[in-house]
Design a protein around this motif. Structure first.
Motif, PDB file in Angstrom:
ATOM      1  N   ASP A   1       0.847  -1.201   0.000  1.00 12.10           N
ATOM      2  CA  ASP A   1       0.000   0.000   0.000  1.00 12.10           C
ATOM      3  C   ASP A   1       0.881   1.251   0.000  1.00 12.10           C
ATOM      4  O   ASP A   1       0.621   2.208  -0.708  1.00 12.10           O
ATOM      5  CB  ASP A   1      -0.966  -0.005   1.185  1.00 12.10           C
ATOM      6  N   ARG A   2       1.937   1.211   0.791  1.00 13.29           N
ATOM      7  CA  ARG A   2       2.843   2.366   0.817  1.00 13.29           C
ATOM      8  C   ARG A   2       3.517   2.557  -0.540  1.00 13.29           C
ATOM      9  O   ARG A   2       3.664   3.670  -1.030  1.00 13.29           O
ATOM     10  CB  ARG A   2       3.929   2.164   1.885  1.00 13.29           C
ATOM     11  N   TYR A   3       3.936   1.440  -1.111  1.00 15.53           N
ATOM     12  CA  TYR A   3       4.580   1.534  -2.417  1.00 15.53           C
ATOM     13  C   TYR A   3       3.605   2.089  -3.456  1.00 15.53           C
ATOM     14  O   TYR A   3       3.951   2.966  -4.249  1.00 15.53           O
ATOM     15  CB  TYR A   3       5.104   0.161  -2.847  1.00 15.53           C
ATOM     16  N   TRP A   4       2.394   1.567  -3.414  1.00 16.96           N
ATOM     17  CA  TRP A   4       1.396   2.026  -4.387  1.00 16.96           C
ATOM     18  C   TRP A   4       1.162   3.540  -4.271  1.00 16.96           C
ATOM     19  O   TRP A   4       0.958   4.218  -5.264  1.00 16.96           O
ATOM     20  CB  TRP A   4       0.075   1.282  -4.195  1.00 16.96           C
ATOM     21  N   GLN A   5       1.150   4.027  -3.026  1.00 19.49           N
ATOM     22  CA  GLN A   5       0.894   5.452  -2.812  1.00 19.49           C
ATOM     23  C   GLN A   5       1.988   6.322  -3.420  1.00 19.49           C
ATOM     24  O   GLN A   5       1.775   7.492  -3.707  1.00 19.49           O
ATOM     25  CB  GLN A   5       0.772   5.756  -1.307  1.00 19.49           C
ATOM     26  N   GLN A   6       3.175   5.728  -3.569  1.00 20.78           N
ATOM     27  CA  GLN A   6       4.277   6.508  -4.138  1.00 20.78           C
ATOM     28  C   GLN A   6       4.236   6.547  -5.667  1.00 20.78           C
ATOM     29  O   GLN A   6       5.013   7.264  -6.297  1.00 20.78           O
ATOM     30  CB  GLN A   6       5.618   5.895  -3.709  1.00 20.78           C
ATOM     31  N   GLN A   7       3.358   5.728  -6.260  1.00 20.72           N
ATOM     32  CA  GLN A   7       3.339   5.668  -7.722  1.00 20.72           C
ATOM     33  C   GLN A   7       2.340   6.661  -8.295  1.00 20.72           C
ATOM     34  O   GLN A   7       1.145   6.554  -8.014  1.00 20.72           O
ATOM     35  CB  GLN A   7       2.965   4.259  -8.192  1.00 20.72           C
ATOM     36  N   PRO A   8       2.812   7.580  -9.122  1.00 22.59           N
ATOM     37  CA  PRO A   8       1.897   8.553  -9.723  1.00 22.59           C
ATOM     38  C   PRO A   8       0.779   7.869 -10.514  1.00 22.59           C
ATOM     39  O   PRO A   8      -0.371   8.337 -10.490  1.00 22.59           O
ATOM     40  CB  PRO A   8       2.796   9.357 -10.673  1.00 22.59           C
TER      41      PRO A   8
ATOM     42  N   SER B   1      -1.508   6.269  -7.401  1.00 23.31           N
ATOM     43  CA  SER B   1      -1.837   6.796  -6.078  1.00 23.31           C
ATOM     44  C   SER B   1      -3.263   7.331  -5.960  1.00 23.31           C
ATOM     45  O   SER B   1      -3.902   7.184  -4.922  1.00 23.31           O
ATOM     46  CB  SER B   1      -0.835   7.878  -5.685  1.00 23.31           C
TER      47      SER B   1
ATOM     48  N   LYS C   1       7.461  -3.292  -9.649  1.00 29.64           N
ATOM     49  CA  LYS C   1       8.545  -2.322  -9.513  1.00 29.64           C
ATOM     50  C   LYS C   1       9.335  -2.195 -10.819  1.00 29.64           C
ATOM     51  O   LYS C   1       9.783  -1.110 -11.192  1.00 29.64           O
ATOM     52  CB  LYS C   1       9.486  -2.707  -8.369  1.00 29.64           C
TER      53      LYS C   1
ATOM     54  N   TYR D   1       6.739  -0.007 -12.975  1.00 31.40           N
ATOM     55  CA  TYR D   1       6.452   1.383 -12.594  1.00 31.40           C
ATOM     56  C   TYR D   1       7.727   2.197 -12.371  1.00 31.40           C
ATOM     57  O   TYR D   1       7.788   3.370 -12.691  1.00 31.40           O
ATOM     58  CB  TYR D   1       5.583   1.428 -11.336  1.00 31.40           C
ATOM     59  N   ASP D   2       8.749   1.562 -11.785  1.00 28.89           N
ATOM     60  CA  ASP D   2       9.985   2.297 -11.498  1.00 28.89           C
ATOM     61  C   ASP D   2      11.026   2.094 -12.590  1.00 28.89           C
ATOM     62  O   ASP D   2      12.109   2.661 -12.497  1.00 28.89           O
ATOM     63  CB  ASP D   2      10.603   1.815 -10.169  1.00 28.89           C
TER      64      ASP D   2
END
Lengths: 579, 579
Positions: A22-29, A32, A371, A374-375
C-alpha cells in the motif's frame, strides 16, 4: 466439499504488512489516486464474492459436464456464462489492463490475488480470463497503436477473449521446429496456415470474438527458434465499426479429452490461409510471446497455490468433522475428530506451511514485476526473472503435492468424486506441465538465470537475505542462515560444472533454492507480525506454522543438498537401448 | 501407449539369482516335486502372455466403460469376462491356493510376480482375482473343514469370487465403531444386518457366486475392535449339490464414482438379515481379517510396482521416439529423441532405480512369508511383519511418484487420456489409500513393529545387513554402511520418544528406513550379478542403475534424517480452530 472462503486475511497480511505494498502504491503517480488501501480491499472482497458464490460451488458440475464440441463450436458449463458476465461487468477481466485502453491499471500484486481466488474456485474457468489477460500483455508491449486501440478495449472489457497458439503435434518444448507458415498477402496481412494443438480456450461461445496470438514462420525465416514470428489472428475479422465481421479461416478440429480441467476447451485449431497481422518485428515472435509467457508463469504458480488453498480448506473441514479413532484411551465406541491425530496434523501443517510461504513468495514476485514496470527498475526486473521459474515450477509442484496430501486426509472418501478432492488433484496436475514443463523451468533457472550470469543475481539476493536476517533475527533465523550458507557453497560447486551436469542437477537445485527462499518467506512473515493489525490467533498460528516450517519442512533441503553434492556422471552412462 | 512387456528377465533374476528361491523351493517337501525352475518359468511366461495380450491392451477401454450398475447387478467391461475365463482355466485364480482344496499350492514369491504383471496390465481387473485369493487365505486359516471343503475349491477354480467387507460410512480406519450386527439364528447361522461401503468386487456377474467376508458385531460383543467377528455371507447360499442356491439378502445399493480403477465395481452393500456363518472365534474377527489384510498389503505394493513398471515402459518408449530439442548444437530444424536430455534421463533413472529395488524388496518379503509358512520359521514371520507396512506404503508411494514422473516425461501428451499415462496416475492413487492408508501403515510400522519391541527386529536386521556388506562389499557399500549407522542412531532417538512424537514421525521414519533398505536391495542385486546367467547388457544396466541409486536417490534419506532429528513439539501447538 466445504464452502470455499477466500483467505482474505492472509492476502491483506501479505500485501499490506509483509510487503507493505500500500505504501509503495501510494508513491506511484500512476496508481496513487485510485489505489487507496480501502479500494484494494474492496476490489479483493468483491472478487472473493464472485469466486465463492458464482464459481466455486459449481466446479464439480463443470468438471462433469466439461467443454463440448458440436457443429464447429464449443459450449461450456452453463454457469461459466453468468460468472464470466459478472467478471466482465465488474471490470475484473481488465483488472491489470492498461488504463489508456480501458483497463483498470491495477498492479500485478493485486491481480495475482484475484488469480489465486479464481484458481481456488475452478482452474478450468480461470483460464478464460487468464489467457485473455496474458494476450493483452503481449499486445500492449509489442503491437502498434492502431492494433492496441482496436483490440485491447474489447479484450479488457471481456467482450473478446484471447489465446496463445504455440504448440504443434511434433513441436512442444521445442518450438523451433514448428511448421505453421505465414505468407504475406497483398495488403499488410499474412495468410497463416498450419495446425496448432493444446490451445486453451481456442474455441467457445463465451465471448463474441476470440483473438488468437499465433506463432508461425515467414517464408524467408532463419532456421530454428530465431525464425518464428508472432501474428494476431482474430476468429472474426473486425469490421469497420470494430464489431466482429467476416469469419476468419481458423476452425476447431477437435477438443482434447484430458485428465482434468474439463471445463477448459483445449482445442486443435486449424489455420487454413487465415488472415493474420504481424505483431512486433519479424522473427522476434518467440521473444514477444515470452512477454506473455512470463506473465502466465506467475499465474501458473497461482494455480498451484489456488488449488492447494482449496484442498487445505476442504481437508481441515473434513478433519474437524470426521470422527475416527481415539487420541487418548477413552470410550472404545466413541471416536474423536481426526484432526487430533498427529499424522493428520502433520499433513495439514505441511500444506499450511507451504501454502502461506507460497502466497508470500508470489506476492514478492508480483511486487518485483510491478517495480520493474512502474519504477523501470532493472534490479527488480532481473530478480523477477530469477524467481519466475521458481514461482512456476516449485509452486505447482508443491500445489500438486498439497492436493494429493489433502486427498489423503480424506482416506477412501478422497478417492470418490463427490468429495471433490480427486478433481483438485486432476486439475492442478496440468500446471506442472503447461507453459513450459517444470523440467524446462528448472533448466531455465539453472542454466539461464543462475549459470549464465555466474550466479550473480542469486548470490547477491542470498547475501542481502543473510544480512537482513543477521540484522533483525527472528525465530529460526540461525538455522536459516546455515541453510543459506550451505546453498551458497553448493551454488559455487554447481557453477563450476559443465552444461550436462548442470542440466542433470537443475530440478533438484531449483527445489533446494526454493526451500531456502520459502524459509526467507517465513522470516518475512514473522517480521511483519509485530506491527500488523491482525488478531492474536492469527499471530499465534503464524508463529506455530513458521516454527513448523523451520523444524519439519526446511530440513528436507538437506536431502537435495546431499543429492546435488554427488556425482552426476551416471546420467549419461546408460545407452538408450538399456533403459 | 506402448505394448506392455512383462519384465520376465528381471523377475527371473530376482527369483533365481538374487534370492535363489529355486534352491529353497527344491528343499521344500510340499513343493519340490512340482516346482522345478522350468515349471516356474513356464507359469510366469504363460501369465505374462495373458497379461500382455488379453488385459493390458484394453485397460483404457475398461477405464472408459467402467463398471455399470443396472437392475441390481453390475456389468463389467466385455474383455474382463474372457480374460477372467483364461485366468480361471489356466489355474491362475488358485495359483497360491492350498493343494488339498484344489489350489496349485505355489509359493507367494511366485504368485506375487503374477500380481505385479496383472497390476501392470490393469489394476482394476487385478482386484477380482486378488480379492478372491485374499479371502481364500482367511478361510483356509480360520474356517472349519466343512466350510473350506465347500467354498475353497469353487474359489480357487475361479467359479466363485470373494470380497472383504470392513468399511462403513462412519467407520474406516476405525473399525471398532462399526454398527453392522450379527444375530444368532436358530440354526448355526447368523442374521447379518448393516451397510458396508467401498466393497471392491462387491457385486458383478463375472462369477456365478460371490463370497463376502463380513465384519459384524455379535449382540453381546465387547466395545471397540475387540468386539468384532468375521462372517461368511454368500451372495447365493450353496444348495445341497454345492451349486449356488437361494439368493441371500445382500444387495448392492450403489457403485461409487471414483478417480480411477473404474473397471472395479466399488459397491455399497446392504445386508438385511442376510444369512452368514461365523468364521473363527467370536470377537476375533479383526485378527482373522488381518490374515487377509497382510496378504493384501504385499499385493498393494505390487499395485504400486506394477503401475510404475508400465509407466516406465511407456515413458522410455515415448522418450526414444519423441523428437524435441537438440542435445548438441546441430541443425536447428532437426530435433533429437528426448531420451538424450539429462533431465529426461534423470526422471527415467529415478523410476528405474526405484522399480527394480522395489521388485527385489517385494520378492524378499514374499520369500519371508513363504519361509514363515513352509518352515514355520518365527524369525521369518517376524521379519515379514516388520517389512509388510513398508511394502504397502513405500511401494505405493513410490509407485504413484513414478507414474506422475513418467507422465511428466510425456509433457502435454501425458495429460491427454489417449496416451494412457493419466489413467495410471489415477488408478495407482488408490493403492496409497485402501487396505489401511499409508499413514496407518506408518503408524503400524513405527509403533507396533519398531517401538513395541524396542526396535529389536529392525536393529537385528540392520546389524545383519551391516555384517553382510562388510564381509562382501560392493560398489556403494561404504556409503550404505554410513546410512545404516545414521539410521540406527536415529532409531535409538525415536525409541526414546513418547507415543505422540513417534506418531508424528511415523511417515518420515518409514520412508527413511525404506530408502536404506532399498539400498540393501541394490546391494543384493550387485551381489547376484557375478554368478547370474544374464546378458552383459543386463549386467551393465544393473551396475549403472545401482550407482545411480547410491549417488542420486539414497541421499534423499538425508532430508528425512534431518526432519526426524528436529523437535515435533509444534505438532500439537495449534488448536483445531486455528488451522
Amino acid at each position: 466439499m466445504s464452502q470455499y472462503q477466500a483467505p482474505l486475511n492472509d492476502i491483506y497480511f501479505n500485501l499490506f504488512s509483509v510487503w507493505q505494498l500500500d505504501r509503495y502504491w501510494q508513491q506511484q503517480p500512476q496508481l496513487s489516486e485510485q489505489l487507496e488501501i480501502d479500494t484494494a480491499r474492496a476490489i479483493l472482497e468483491e472478487a472473493a464474492k464472485i469466486c465463492e458464490q458464482q464459481i466455486a460451488p459449481y466446479a464439480a458440475a463443470a468438471d462433469k459436464r466439461g467443454a463440448q464440441l458440436q457443429d464447429g463450436t464449443v459450449s461450456l458449463p452453463e454457469h461459466y456464462y453468468t460468472a464470466y458476465q459478472s467478471l466482465a461487468e465488474g471490470g475484473w477481466t481488465g483488472l491489470s489492463g492498461d488504463a489508456e485502453y480501458g483497463g483498470m491499471g491495477m498492479p500485478k500484486a493485486l491481480s495475482m490475488m484475484v488469480d489465486e481466488m479464481l484458481c481456488s474456485a475452478d482452474i478450468a474457468f480461470s483460464l478464460y480470463p487468464g489467457l485473455t489477460a496474458g494476450a493483452c500483455v503481449a499486445l500492449l508491449q509489442h503491437a502498434d497503436d492502431a492494433t492496441k486501440a482496436l483490440y485491447l478495449p474489447k479484450m479488457y472489457s471481456g467482450e473478446w477473449s484471447g489465446t496463445m497458439c504455440l504448440t504443434e503435434a511434433h513441436a512442444g518444448s521445442d518450438l523451433g521446429i514448428m511448421r505453421t507458415t505465414a505468407k504475406p498477402n497483398t495488403d499488410d496481412s499474412y495468410a497463416i496456415s498450419g495446425s496448432k494443438i493444446f490451445i486453451t480456450a481456442g474455441e467457445h461461445d463465451l465471448t463474441s470474438n476470440i483473438i488468437h496470438l499465433v506463432l508461425a514462420k515467414l517464408p524467408d525465416a532463419p532456421a530454428g527458434s530465431r525464425g518464428i514470428s508472432l501474428f494476431l489472428v482474430p476468429k472474426y475479422l473486425p469490421a469497420d465499426n470494430a464489431e466482429p465481421g467476416e469469419r476468419n479461416k481458423v476452425t476447431v478440429g477437435s477438443i482434447e479429452h484430458k485428465m482434468g480441467i474439463n471445463g477448459s476447451a483445449t482445442c486443435v485449431l486449424n489455420f487454413d490461409d487465415a488472415t493474420g497481422y504481424l505483431i512486433g518485428e519479424p522473427n522476434r515472435g518467440l521473444a514477444c510471446m515470452f512477454t506473455m509467457m512470463n506473465y502466465e508463469r506467475l499465474s501458473m504458480g497461482s494455480q498451484g497455490l489456488g488449488a492447494a488453498e482449496r484442498a487445505y480448506q476442504n481437508a481441515v473441514s473434513y478433519a474437524k468433522e470426521r470422527l475416527q479413532g481415539r487420541i487418548s484411551e477413552k470410550d472404545a465406541n466413541k471416536a474423536e475428530p481426526i484432526i487430533g491425530h498427529a499424522d493428520v496434523r502433520r499433513m495439514l501443517l505441511n500444506i499450511k506451511a507451504m501454502n502461506e510461504a507460497g502466497r508470500t513468495f508470489a506476492t514478492w514476485v508480483a511486487s518485483l514485476l510491478d517495480k520493474a514496470k512502474y519504477d523501470n527498475c532493472p534490479v527488480s526486473a532481473q530478480r523477477a526473472n530469477l524467481l519466475t521459474p521458481i514461482a512456476k515450477a516449485f509452486m505447482t509442484d508443491q500445489g500438486f503435492d498439497a492436493c494429493v496430501t489433502a486427498q489423503q486426509v480424506f482416506g477412501g472418501h478422497g478417492y470418490i468424486k463427490e468429495w471433490g478432492m480427486e478433481q483438485l488433484v486432476r486439475d492442478v496436475r496440468i500446471a506442472q506441465i503447461y507453459e513450459g514443463t517444470n523440467g524446462i523451468q528448472a533448466a531455465d533457472f539453472m542454466l539461464r538465470k543462475v549459470a549464465a550470469d555466474k550466479g550473480d543475481a542469486l548470490i547477491s539476493l542470498l547475501n542481502e537475505i543473510s544480512a537482513e536476517i543477521a540484522e533483525v533475527p527472528q525465530a529460526g533465523s540461525v538455522l536459516l542462515a546455515e541453510y543459506i550458507n550451505e546453498l551458497q557453497q553448493l551454488t559455487g560447486e554447481l557453477l563450476a560444472q559443465d552444461f550436462r551436469a548442470q542440466s542433470a542437477n537443475a530440478c533438484d537445485y531449483l527445489a533446494a533454492v526454493s526451500y531456502v527462499l520459502y524459509g526467507y518467506m517465513w522470516y518475512k512473515n514473522l517480521c511483519a507480525l509485530d506491527s500488523a493489525e491482525v488478531s492474536d490467533s492469527f499471530k499465534h498460528a503464524k508463529h506455530i506454522t513458521a516454527a513448523y516450517y523451520f523444524a519439519r519442512v526446511l530440513p528436507k533441503a538437506k536431502g537435495l543438498f546431499a543429492v546435488l553434492s554427488e556425482d552426476t556422471a551416471g546420467i549419461d552412462s546408460l545407452s538408450p537401448d538399456y533403459f
